[in-house]
Design a protein around this motif. Structure first.
Motif, PDB file in Angstrom:
ATOM      1  N   GLU A  79       0.857  -1.185   0.000  1.00 49.25           N
ATOM      2  CA  GLU A  79       0.000   0.000   0.000  1.00 49.25           C
ATOM      3  C   GLU A  79       0.893   1.235   0.000  1.00 49.25           C
ATOM      4  N   LEU A  80       0.286   2.379  -0.303  1.00 50.01           N
ATOM      5  CA  LEU A  80       0.968   3.660  -0.201  1.00 50.01           C
ATOM      6  C   LEU A  80       0.375   4.442   0.959  1.00 50.01           C
ATOM      7  N   ILE A 120       8.249  -0.382   6.061  1.00 50.54           N
ATOM      8  CA  ILE A 120       7.883   0.968   5.637  1.00 50.54           C
ATOM      9  C   ILE A 120       9.080   1.556   4.900  1.00 50.54           C
ATOM     10  N   ARG A 121       8.862   2.008   3.660  1.00 55.77           N
ATOM     11  CA  ARG A 121       9.920   2.627   2.858  1.00 55.77           C
ATOM     12  C   ARG A 121       9.644   4.123   2.713  1.00 55.77           C
ATOM     13  N   ASN A 122      10.681   4.925   2.797  1.00 54.77           N
ATOM     14  CA  ASN A 122      10.480   6.334   2.449  1.00 54.77           C
ATOM     15  C   ASN A 122      10.557   6.494   0.938  1.00 54.77           C
ATOM     16  N   LEU A 123       9.659   7.290   0.386  1.00 53.54           N
ATOM     17  CA  LEU A 123       9.599   7.534  -1.051  1.00 53.54           C
ATOM     18  C   LEU A 123      10.037   8.979  -1.315  1.00 53.54           C
ATOM     19  N   GLY A 124       9.325   9.697  -2.166  1.00 61.90           N
ATOM     20  CA  GLY A 124       9.696  11.072  -2.470  1.00 61.90           C
ATOM     21  C   GLY A 124      10.839  11.129  -3.460  1.00 61.90           C
ATOM     22  N   VAL A 146       4.592   9.306  -7.962  1.00 61.38           N
ATOM     23  CA  VAL A 146       3.965   8.849  -6.728  1.00 61.38           C
ATOM     24  C   VAL A 146       4.141   9.961  -5.695  1.00 61.38           C
ATOM     25  N   THR A 147       3.038  10.546  -5.281  1.00 58.25           N
ATOM     26  CA  THR A 147       3.124  11.678  -4.357  1.00 58.25           C
ATOM     27  C   THR A 147       3.089  11.254  -2.895  1.00 58.25           C
ATOM     28  N   GLU A 148       2.658  10.030  -2.614  1.00 57.46           N
ATOM     29  CA  GLU A 148       2.647   9.562  -1.225  1.00 57.46           C
ATOM     30  C   GLU A 148       4.085   9.463  -0.708  1.00 57.46           C
ATOM     31  N   PRO A 149       4.333   9.830   0.537  1.00 56.34           N
ATOM     32  CA  PRO A 149       5.708   9.868   1.043  1.00 56.34           C
ATOM     33  C   PRO A 149       6.269   8.526   1.501  1.00 56.34           C
ATOM     34  N   TYR A 150       5.384   7.543   1.734  1.00 54.37           N
ATOM     35  CA  TYR A 150       5.856   6.251   2.250  1.00 54.37           C
ATOM     36  C   TYR A 150       5.110   5.105   1.573  1.00 54.37           C
ATOM     37  N   ALA A 151       5.796   3.969   1.475  1.00 51.92           N
ATOM     38  CA  ALA A 151       5.181   2.730   1.000  1.00 51.92           C
ATOM     39  C   ALA A 151       5.184   1.708   2.124  1.00 51.92           C
ATOM     40  N   LEU A 152       4.136   0.923   2.186  1.00 56.14           N
ATOM     41  CA  LEU A 152       3.989  -0.134   3.188  1.00 56.14           C
ATOM     42  C   LEU A 152       3.988  -1.474   2.477  1.00 56.14           C
ATOM     43  N   TYR A 153       4.759  -2.427   2.994  1.00 53.25           N
ATOM     44  CA  TYR A 153       4.802  -3.775   2.431  1.00 53.25           C
ATOM     45  C   TYR A 153       4.643  -4.778   3.569  1.00 53.25           C
ATOM     46  N   LEU A 154       3.663  -5.650   3.426  1.00 55.48           N
ATOM     47  CA  LEU A 154       3.374  -6.671   4.434  1.00 55.48           C
ATOM     48  C   LEU A 154       3.689  -8.038   3.845  1.00 55.48           C
ATOM     49  N   LEU A 155       4.289  -8.913   4.643  1.00 56.23           N
ATOM     50  CA  LEU A 155       4.705 -10.233   4.153  1.00 56.23           C
ATOM     51  C   LEU A 155       4.368 -11.304   5.177  1.00 56.23           C
ATOM     52  N   GLY A 156       3.820 -12.413   4.691  1.00 54.88           N
ATOM     53  CA  GLY A 156       3.540 -13.563   5.546  1.00 54.88           C
ATOM     54  C   GLY A 156       3.893 -14.852   4.838  1.00 54.88           C
ATOM     55  N   LEU A 157       4.038 -15.913   5.596  1.00 54.91           N
ATOM     56  CA  LEU A 157       4.300 -17.227   5.011  1.00 54.91           C
ATOM     57  C   LEU A 157       3.038 -17.753   4.331  1.00 54.91           C
ATOM     58  N   GLY A 158       3.203 -18.284   3.123  1.00 54.58           N
ATOM     59  CA  GLY A 158       2.066 -18.817   2.387  1.00 54.58           C
ATOM     60  C   GLY A 158       1.869 -20.297   2.611  1.00 54.58           C
ATOM     61  N   LEU A 159       1.970 -20.739   3.853  1.00 53.42           N
ATOM     62  CA  LEU A 159       1.749 -22.150   4.180  1.00 53.42           C
ATOM     63  C   LEU A 159       0.266 -22.396   4.409  1.00 53.42           C
ATOM     64  N   PRO A 160      -0.232 -23.587   4.046  1.00 49.76           N
ATOM     65  CA  PRO A 160      -1.676 -23.843   4.151  1.00 49.76           C
ATOM     66  C   PRO A 160      -2.262 -23.525   5.519  1.00 49.76           C
ATOM     67  N   GLN A 161      -1.552 -23.856   6.576  1.00 44.07           N
ATOM     68  CA  GLN A 161      -2.086 -23.650   7.925  1.00 44.07           C
ATOM     69  C   GLN A 161      -2.061 -22.188   8.359  1.00 44.07           C
TER      70      GLN A 161
END
Length: 436
Positions: free
Chosen positions: A307-308, A333-337, A353-368
């Protein structure tokens, strides 16, 4: 002609369901994604690509190209999957500061070859990500605040169009297609090679400094200090980690594109925290830039969401800094600009991209874990509310999302018109197609 006849018409290899290596060959880099394709074709040259497109056009199938499969979605049932690893040329023209690479090349090879001349390409953070898919989607990483989107550094593309015709596309030869291919995704042609500008970068300074999670607020304060009015040469990413079986941690990863002494001075606030559990700061070459985040280079199962962010106010801090990371692996969280926020003349389809930060979320893609990870994504997005815009970089799109989120309405309409004109039968399909 049946699909099995492709074997006799191509110089490259063809694997069909039931063949010994078919399952391995059809699997993308993200092993959480499954692809039920009709064939996997390892093309040997542009003539092979043309033959695959001719067959697909006559049989009603679509062709999907995945050099590495980092952006795979799994939404390609019945498609012909094309691999381009035999397009492995890497040429560095140091005098002109230009790289010419085949579409099967990963960024690590380019950076190693360019670094020998004090040059660098506008790569991301992982050396095994393919140059082509990354660049066609825009491409932003440690170099983006200074130099903008990787797509805008492209000077020419070697392609095979939907009609099977090899072409060299430049701003002069085909301005509309040149614009679309630079940041609009891989929906318009099969790319077999790229020519792009390199930047002069004989040295840089960067690394990771990590602390226990109890220091989260202090680390966040330093992150905001470093990223407020930071020079374009400095990029800082805040990372919160919850690795299974390990204590939660928080880190600041950074790269300064310039003299290490200046980089040390600019990031001196890191020393005020003290007691780091990990500290990898040091002078680096462009060939080593992939070591900063130490991302996995072997295939693994993962789920992600990008997300931004409009700001980092108290509500955002409570959601992203104070709340638990689990069941996720990482909140970044990454700084942009910088150059990313500028609408550069002659740019491709990827705008500012005018938003100042980017958000990246990561999880394990295991079935459980899939349900819990997806639920946590939703909780975070809901809690952020109006602090996220809904727009996102193309390369942040995840399975189930639409390319429409990556473009403003005017750009999306233009891309769709180009797609209709260049591929009226929709033979070529990107991971995130511009057509619904």
């Amino acid at each position: 002609m049946g699909i099995e006849n492709l074997r006799t018409n191509l110089r490259g290899g063809v694997l069909l369901p039931g063949d010994a290596d078919f399952e391995r060959a059809s699997q993308p880099w993200n092993s959480a994604v499954r692809q039920s394709v009709a064939a996997v074709v390892e093309v040997a040259d542009a003539q092979d690509v043309a033959a695959v497109l001719e067959y697909a056009g006559g049989s009603g199938r679509v062709v999907v190209t995945q050099p590495t499969g980092h952006g795979a979605t799994g939404d390609i049932d019945g498609a012909i999957l094309v691999r381009t690893k035999r397009f492995d040329r890497v040429e560095i023209d140091a005098e002109q500061r230009v790289a010419r690479v085949g579409s099967g090349v990963a960024w690590g090879r380019v950076q190693a070859a360019a670094a020998a001349h004090g040059l660098a390409g506008l790569s991301g953070s992982n050396p095994v990500v393919g140059v082509t898919g990354y660049t066609l989607g825009g491409g932003f990483g440690w170099f983006a605040r200074k130099y903008g989107w990787a797509a805008n550094a492209v000077r020419a593309l070697e392609i095979v169009d939907a009609a099977g015709r090899p072409q060299r596309v430049t701003a002069e030869s085909d301005p509309e297609l040149f614009w679309a291919l630079r940041g609009g995704g891989g929906d318009f042609a099969i790319v077999t090679g790229l020519e792009f500008e390199l930047v002069t970068l004989p040295e840089l300074y960067g690394g990771r400094v990590m602390w226990s999670a109890e220091r989260a607020r202090e680390v966040f304060d330093v992150f905001t200090e470093l990223t407020t009015d930071a020079p374009d040469e400095l990029s800082v990413w805040l990372q919160r980690f919850q690795i299974p079986g390990a204590a939660p941690m928080i880190a600041l990863d950074f790269a300064y594109l310039g003299d290490p002494a200046q980089g040390r001075e600019l990031t001196g606030a890191l020393d005020s925290l003290g007691d780091a559990a990990v500290d990898t700061r040091g002078a680096l070459t462009p060939a080593q830039i992939g070591t900063i985040t130490a991302e996995p280079t072997d295939p693994s199962p993962s789920l992600s969401r990008g997300e931004l962010l409009t700001d980092l106010d108290d509500a955002v801090i409570k959601t992203l800094i104070d709340a638990p990371v689990a069941p996720l692996l990482n909140i970044q969280i990454r700084n942009l600009g910088g150059a990313l926020a500028q609408d550069a003349p002659g740019r491709g389809a990827r705008g500012a991209v005018t938003e100042p930060y980017a958000l990246y979320l990561l999880g394990l893609g295991l079935p459980q874990l899939i349900d819990a990870v997806g639920e946590r994504f939703g909780e975070i997005v809901d809690a952020l509310g109006s602090h996220i815009t809904g727009a996102k970089p193309y390369t942040f799109l995840a399975p189930g999302e639409s390319a429409a989120a990556a473009f403003d309405p005017e750009t999306l309409a233009r891309l769709r018109e180009i797609k209709r004109n260049r591929d009226p039968h929709n033979v070529i399909r990107a991971n995130f197609p511009v057509q619904d």
